[in-house]
Design an enzyme around this catalytic site. Structure first.
Site, PDB file in Angstrom:
ATOM      1  N   GLN A   1      99.832   7.422 134.312  1.00  0.00           N
ATOM      2  CA  GLN A   1     100.255   6.334 135.186  1.00  0.00           C
ATOM      3  C   GLN A   1     101.258   6.850 136.228  1.00  0.00           C
ATOM      4  OE1 GLN A   1     101.369   3.416 132.067  1.00  0.00           O
ATOM      5  NE2 GLN A   1      99.641   2.203 132.795  1.00  0.00           N
TER       6      GLN A   1
ATOM      7  N   HIS B   1      94.038  -7.049 122.246  1.00  0.00           N
ATOM      8  CA  HIS B   1      95.124  -6.330 121.584  1.00  0.00           C
ATOM      9  C   HIS B   1      94.653  -5.608 120.324  1.00  0.00           C
ATOM     10  CE1 HIS B   1      98.935  -5.903 119.260  1.00  0.00           C
ATOM     11  NE2 HIS B   1      99.462  -5.718 120.449  1.00  0.00           N
TER      12      HIS B   1
ATOM     13  N   ASP C   1      95.759  -8.362 113.075  1.00  0.00           N
ATOM     14  CA  ASP C   1      96.015  -8.438 114.510  1.00  0.00           C
ATOM     15  C   ASP C   1      95.192  -9.588 115.086  1.00  0.00           C
ATOM     16  OD1 ASP C   1      96.330  -7.498 117.391  1.00  0.00           O
ATOM     17  OD2 ASP C   1      97.214  -5.801 116.351  1.00  0.00           O
TER      18      ASP C   1
ATOM     19  N   ASN D   1      84.223  13.108 119.711  1.00  0.00           N
ATOM     20  CA  ASN D   1      83.084  13.970 120.063  1.00  0.00           C
ATOM     21  C   ASN D   1      81.785  13.203 120.280  1.00  0.00           C
ATOM     22  OD1 ASN D   1      84.414  16.482 120.133  1.00  0.00           O
ATOM     23  ND2 ASN D   1      84.352  16.630 117.909  1.00  0.00           N
TER      24      ASN D   1
ATOM     25  N   SER E   1     103.654  -1.929 119.736  1.00  0.00           N
ATOM     26  CA  SER E   1     102.335  -2.252 119.201  1.00  0.00           C
ATOM     27  C   SER E   1     101.410  -1.045 119.250  1.00  0.00           C
ATOM     28  CB  SER E   1     101.689  -3.395 120.004  1.00  0.00           C
ATOM     29  OG  SER E   1     102.218  -4.641 119.654  1.00  0.00           O
TER      30      SER E   1
END
Length: 463
Positions: free
Chosen positions: A154, A243, A185, A256, A404
């Site tokens: 970034q 998420h 989650d 792979n 997270s």
């Protein structure tokens, strides 16, 4: 689903520039995503090289006396330190063994030998690896948490070797396919090509027959359960299930397969336990999810969620489960010792609380910390993983930041340890994770261990 998109060299990578907090309990959870296409993908390449921080073989040193006359001095010095000569090489160097030693004690002896004047040199018995690319996943070179070469993430340059030392760890194990990791989650898009082969399948359930075949109280719980909607669907496009998908990718994305990324434990299975939806999740559903995982024999779970309210009932469920319960410390930028967030801050011996670091080894201002309550840190800023934004249309990858994202690195490393040593208890794994944490100046006084996750050291006890 246009899965062929991810097979092409010009994969579009979305940069989701947000610090996503632990998913809260009983309040809305919204992910406002700002996106832009990365422009420097074609300017970077994967570089296969030995890590700067070379691992060593415990109990061994290589020593060469200054001369034949000095050999007796070396032998006497070694004997006084409980060491013995294992081999003598044609160069005159000796391979010596110091039973029960580790890097710290070997360093002391090495320095003693060097300062004695009797040794031409004394050095560690370094562990080296083949100079191959660690994997062929097209976006692996952007996964700084697994291998940090100083690449830009970034638009921010990293610091080489600030990573979890995953590549040498994979030479030991990539995870046991029989090991199940529960992810509590939001939902998880298990049909993603990076996860489809990693999805846990309930062996006692017949899919789609509307019968509770294994008599566990849940009908057709083939891949887990949705406690938020009380059904067997563990992924609902309208419920903002990004998420959980992103977290699952960090743990176990397939390696792979000439596609996007690799998980830290790419051969373990993921059990999807959804208890969080668009309006958050409830403590009661969290408790039920923990008890479900326990009843199905799960040894480890990832928990990238939390809240500020203490729940004795939730604490009891976690403790009684006996599983290793890896939890994100929280993204309030607070000292969790005085401003705790739960479940990470519960005083249970089977909980690991995880803070975040960035690609330069610094703790972001938003990460919770705590010298008594937060155990260690792991990569959590600018973490690339699965980001399925347009269901059944285009599969994308993107960055999310937060504790997270740090927690699943620890979960994955713990899964590698359990794959190698399945008889270990949750407390055993926690002790190994903390004892092998690599010290970082930015974490001194901020966590229990004062360090960051190191998967290779945890697997080899190179501490």
């Amino acid at each position: 689903m246009k899965s062929t998109v991810v097979r092409r060299a010009f994969i579009v990578v979305l940069a989701a520039f947000l610090s996503i907090s632990q998913i809260p309990l009983s309040r809305p959870a919204h992910a406002a995503v700002s996106m832009s296409t990365l422009s420097n993908l074609d300017k970077e390449e994967m570089i296969a090289r030995v890590l700067d921080s070379m691992p060593i073989r415990n109990e061994y040193l290589i020593v060469k006396p200054q001369s034949q006359l000095k050999s007796s001095e070396i032998e006497a010095l070694l004997a006084s330190n409980g060491a013995g000569i294992q081999k003598v090489y044609k160069s005159g160097a000796r391979l010596i063994k110091v039973p029960g030693s580790n890097r710290q004690s070997l360093s002391t002896l090495k320095e003693l030998l060097q300062n004695s004047g009797a040794a031409e040199y004394a050095e560690y018995d370094y562990v080296v690896h083949t100079m191959r690319q660690p994997c062929n996943d097209l976006l692996f070179f952007k996964q700084w948490g697994l291998k940090n070469t100083g690449q830009f993430i970034q638009f921010i340059p990293g610091k080489a070797s600030i990573d979890v030392n995953a590549v040498p760890a994979w030479n030991i194990t990539m995870g046991n396919p029989q090991l199940v990791v529960a992810v509590l989650d939001t939902g998880i898009f298990l049909q993603h090509p990076e996860l489809v082969d990693q999805a846990w399948v309930n062996p006692g359930e017949i899919p789609g027959n509307n019968v509770d075949d294994d008599s566990n109280g849940y009908i057709d719980d083939v891949n887990g359960w949705d406690f938020y909607n009380d059904d067997a669907s563990v992924y609902d496009p309208g419920d903002q299930d990004i998420h959980g998908t992103h977290v699952a990718g960090v743990i176990a994305a397939r390696q792979n397969n000439i596609q996007g990324i690799s998980g830290i434990a790419p051969r373990v299975n993921i059990m999807a336990l959804k208890f969080i939806g668009p309006n958050g999740g409830s403590v009661s559903d969290a408790i039920e999810a923990v008890e479900y995982a326990h009843s199905m024999g799960v040894k480890i779970s990832n928990n990238s969620w939390g809240g500020t309210e203490y729940s004795q009932a939730l604490r009891d469920a976690i403790e009684q489960s006996g599983m290793l319960f890896v939890a994100s410390a929280g993204n309030s930028g607070a000292n969790a010792d005085s401003a705790p967030e739960y479940p990470a801050a519960f005083d249970c011996s089977n909980i690991i609380s995880v803070a975040a670091i960035n690609n330069r080894g610094q703790m972001p201002s938003w990460s919770n910390y705590g010298p008594s309550s937060v155990d260690l840190a792991a990569p959590g800023a600018g973490i690339l993983s699965i980001l399925e934004l347009i269901p059944n249309s285009t599969i994308l990858y993107g960055y999310i930041s937060g504790t997270s994202q740090a927690a699943p690195f620890v979960t994955g490393a713990s899964a590698l340890i359990l794959s190698q040593n399945p008889s270990l208890t949750a407390q055993d794994v926690k002790s190994r994770i903390l004892a092998s944490a690599r010290p970082l100046p930015a974490l001194a006084g901020k966590t229990v261990s004062g360090g960051m996750l190191d998967a290779y050291r945890a697997l080899t006890n190179s501490i």
